[in-house]
Design a protein around this motif. Structure first.
Motif, PDB file in Angstrom:
ATOM      1  N   ARG A 102     -10.270  -1.428   8.872  1.00 52.76           N
ATOM      2  CA  ARG A 102     -10.354  -2.866   8.615  1.00 52.76           C
ATOM      3  C   ARG A 102     -10.268  -3.212   7.139  1.00 52.76           C
ATOM      4  NH1 ARG A 102      -8.378  -3.307  12.670  1.00 52.76           N
ATOM      5  NH2 ARG A 102      -9.424  -3.107  14.625  1.00 52.76           N
ATOM      6  N   GLY A 103     -10.019  -2.207   6.300  1.00 56.93           N
ATOM      7  CA  GLY A 103      -9.954  -2.426   4.857  1.00 56.93           C
ATOM      8  C   GLY A 103      -8.621  -2.984   4.404  1.00 56.93           C
ATOM      9  N   LEU A 104      -8.399  -2.900   3.109  1.00 53.23           N
ATOM     10  CA  LEU A 104      -7.210  -3.450   2.466  1.00 53.23           C
ATOM     11  C   LEU A 104      -5.974  -2.620   2.812  1.00 53.23           C
ATOM     12  CD1 LEU A 104      -5.819  -5.363   0.414  1.00 53.23           C
ATOM     13  CD2 LEU A 104      -6.552  -3.765  -1.381  1.00 53.23           C
ATOM     14  N   ILE A 105      -4.922  -3.304   3.262  1.00 51.73           N
ATOM     15  CA  ILE A 105      -3.617  -2.696   3.487  1.00 51.73           C
ATOM     16  C   ILE A 105      -2.615  -3.454   2.623  1.00 51.73           C
ATOM     17  CG2 ILE A 105      -1.763  -2.226   5.123  1.00 51.73           C
ATOM     18  CD1 ILE A 105      -3.858  -2.072   7.335  1.00 51.73           C
ATOM     19  N   VAL A 106      -1.892  -2.719   1.793  1.00 48.87           N
ATOM     20  CA  VAL A 106      -0.896  -3.301   0.905  1.00 48.87           C
ATOM     21  C   VAL A 106       0.485  -2.858   1.380  1.00 48.87           C
ATOM     22  CG1 VAL A 106      -0.054  -3.401  -1.481  1.00 48.87           C
ATOM     23  CG2 VAL A 106      -2.504  -3.258  -1.034  1.00 48.87           C
ATOM     24  N   ILE A 130      -0.360 -10.225   6.777  1.00 50.93           N
ATOM     25  CA  ILE A 130      -0.771  -9.534   5.555  1.00 50.93           C
ATOM     26  C   ILE A 130      -0.829 -10.597   4.465  1.00 50.93           C
ATOM     27  CG2 ILE A 130      -0.179  -7.772   3.852  1.00 50.93           C
ATOM     28  CD1 ILE A 130       1.436  -6.346   6.012  1.00 50.93           C
ATOM     29  N   LYS A 131      -1.932 -10.664   3.732  1.00 50.08           N
ATOM     30  CA  LYS A 131      -2.066 -11.676   2.689  1.00 50.08           C
ATOM     31  C   LYS A 131      -0.914 -11.577   1.696  1.00 50.08           C
ATOM     32  CE  LYS A 131      -7.041 -11.686   2.931  1.00 50.08           C
ATOM     33  NZ  LYS A 131      -8.253 -11.126   2.344  1.00 50.08           N
ATOM     34  N   LYS A 132      -0.432 -12.711   1.265  1.00 48.22           N
ATOM     35  CA  LYS A 132       0.713 -12.770   0.362  1.00 48.22           C
ATOM     36  C   LYS A 132       0.501 -11.915  -0.886  1.00 48.22           C
ATOM     37  CE  LYS A 132       3.692 -16.180  -1.841  1.00 48.22           C
ATOM     38  NZ  LYS A 132       3.945 -17.595  -2.023  1.00 48.22           N
ATOM     39  N   LYS A 133      -0.712 -11.892  -1.412  1.00 42.24           N
ATOM     40  CA  LYS A 133      -0.983 -11.109  -2.621  1.00 42.24           C
ATOM     41  C   LYS A 133      -0.931  -9.612  -2.357  1.00 42.24           C
ATOM     42  CE  LYS A 133      -6.031 -11.066  -2.345  1.00 42.24           C
ATOM     43  NZ  LYS A 133      -6.191  -9.633  -2.159  1.00 42.24           N
ATOM     44  N   ASP A 134      -0.958  -9.209  -1.092  1.00 45.26           N
ATOM     45  CA  ASP A 134      -0.932  -7.792  -0.738  1.00 45.26           C
ATOM     46  C   ASP A 134       0.459  -7.303  -0.345  1.00 45.26           C
ATOM     47  OD1 ASP A 134      -3.646  -7.595  -1.233  1.00 45.26           O
ATOM     48  OD2 ASP A 134      -4.172  -8.180   0.800  1.00 45.26           O
TER      49      ASP A 134
END
Length: 139
Positions: A102-106, A130-134
């Motif tokens: 569930r962590g950050l995926i870039v 996925i967040k735009k910044k990622d």
């Protein structure tokens, strides 16, 4: 870090091919420079078959604090890539999430140049989960 360790264990339990973990930094014509990763996995045409998938991102790098999904394009990133590449990223993104991470995926796209008729916004729209910044683009 515990969540990363669980993800690594889940991946290693499913992938029984050392070649998927041991490969150079030249991936589909892109030279990827990464350091301080815990594990790297060649996904497309290697690990994908262990998950019943056909295709997907080129590779996955697991760092202590995030997962990086990588897709490479040699030459111009054009409209065909804008349709196909987000789906390849999505395959790996969905797989990582299905394993409980569930962590950050870039999502990282390597490319040489963008075609004039394509924009990064289209890719970002396709990957709205996925967040735009990622979502990052590197040439």
């Amino acid at each position: 870090m515990e969540e990363i360790e669980k993800l690594i264990k889940a991946l290693k339990d499913r992938i029984n091919d050392d070649n998927c973990f041991k490969f150079g930094n030249n991936i589909d014509g892109c030279v990827i420079k990464a350091s301080n990763y815990i594990l790297k996995i060649r996904f497309d045409k290697c690990a994908d078959r262990h998950f019943g998938r056909d295709g997907g991102c080129d590779c996955i790098f697991i760092f202590p604090d995030k997962v990086c999904i990588v897709e490479c394009t040699t030459g111009k990133f054009d409209s065909r890539d804008a349709k196909r590449k987000p789906e390849q990223i999505r395959v790996c993104y969905t797989l990582i999430r299905s394993l409980g991470y569930r962590g950050l995926i870039v999502a990282i796209f390597y490319y040489e140049s963008f075609s004039k008729n394509i924009s990064k916004e289209r890719v970002e729209l396709e990957l709205r989960d996925i967040k735009k910044k990622d979502i990052r683009f590197h040439n």
